[in-house]
Design an enzyme around this catalytic site. Structure first.
Site, mmCIF file in Angstrom:
data_model
loop_
_atom_site.group_PDB
_atom_site.id
_atom_site.type_symbol
_atom_site.label_atom_id
_atom_site.label_comp_id
_atom_site.label_asym_id
_atom_site.label_seq_id
_atom_site.Cartn_x
_atom_site.Cartn_y
_atom_site.Cartn_z
ATOM 1 C CG HIS A 76 41.086 15.274 47.277
ATOM 2 N ND1 HIS A 76 40.699 14.309 46.380
ATOM 3 C CD2 HIS A 76 40.921 16.455 46.633
ATOM 4 C CE1 HIS A 76 40.318 14.875 45.255
ATOM 5 N NE2 HIS A 76 40.429 16.195 45.384
ATOM 6 C CG HIS A 109 37.587 19.535 45.870
ATOM 7 N ND1 HIS A 109 36.853 18.880 44.915
ATOM 8 C CD2 HIS A 109 38.887 19.354 45.536
ATOM 9 C CE1 HIS A 109 37.671 18.312 44.051
ATOM 10 N NE2 HIS A 109 38.918 18.591 44.402
ATOM 11 C CD GLU A 110 42.078 20.371 47.723
ATOM 12 O OE1 GLU A 110 42.770 19.372 47.990
ATOM 13 O OE2 GLU A 110 41.882 20.734 46.552
#
Length: 134
Positions: free
Chosen positions: A31, A27-28
């Site tokens: 980003h 997820h990170e």
């Protein structure tokens, strides 16, 4: 309680932490990659929360592993009200001054990477164990 059953519960706890850690990392990473592709400066990429255990500086970003594996974050210039951080980066590398579509792509990239992870995990199940036959 027997030591074997305690070890079993500890192993289950470790497996759960590993699974959540993998989801958080992807997820990170979504980003982070989207921010870099859109020209946003990201001075920190952290896996975990709390005090830093180990970290390394590479190409203007501090990559670190923190004490508590319950989350993670990407610190981007312009994402928060931090005048000190914003003074270090030019306006074109600031999240706040990006076009709306660029901001949306950076924010959407995290959940999108979770979908990619799910596809990779399901595909790996078929590669490793194959399709069940009667």
């Amino acid at each position: 309680m027997e030591s074997a059953s305690i070890a079993k519960y500890v192993l289950i706890g470790v497996e759960i932490l590993f699974a959540f850690g993998l989801v958080i990392l992807f997820h990170e990473l979504g980003h982070f990659i989207a921010a870099k592709l859109n020209g946003v400066e990201a001075p920190e990429f952290a896996f975990g929360m709390g005090p830093e255990i180990v970290g390394v500086n590479f190409r203007g970003t501090r990559y670190k592993i923190c004490a508590f594996p319950i989350g993670g974050y990407v610190k981007m210039v312009g994402e928060e009200d931090d005048e000190t951080l914003e003074a270090t980066a030019p306006r074109e590398r600031n999240f706040r001054y990006k076009k709306p579509i660029q901001k949306i792509s950076i924010i959407f990239a995290g959940p999108f990477m979770n979908v990619i992870l799910a596809i990779l995990l399901f595909a790996s199940i078929y590669v490793i164990w194959g399709v069940p036959r009667p």
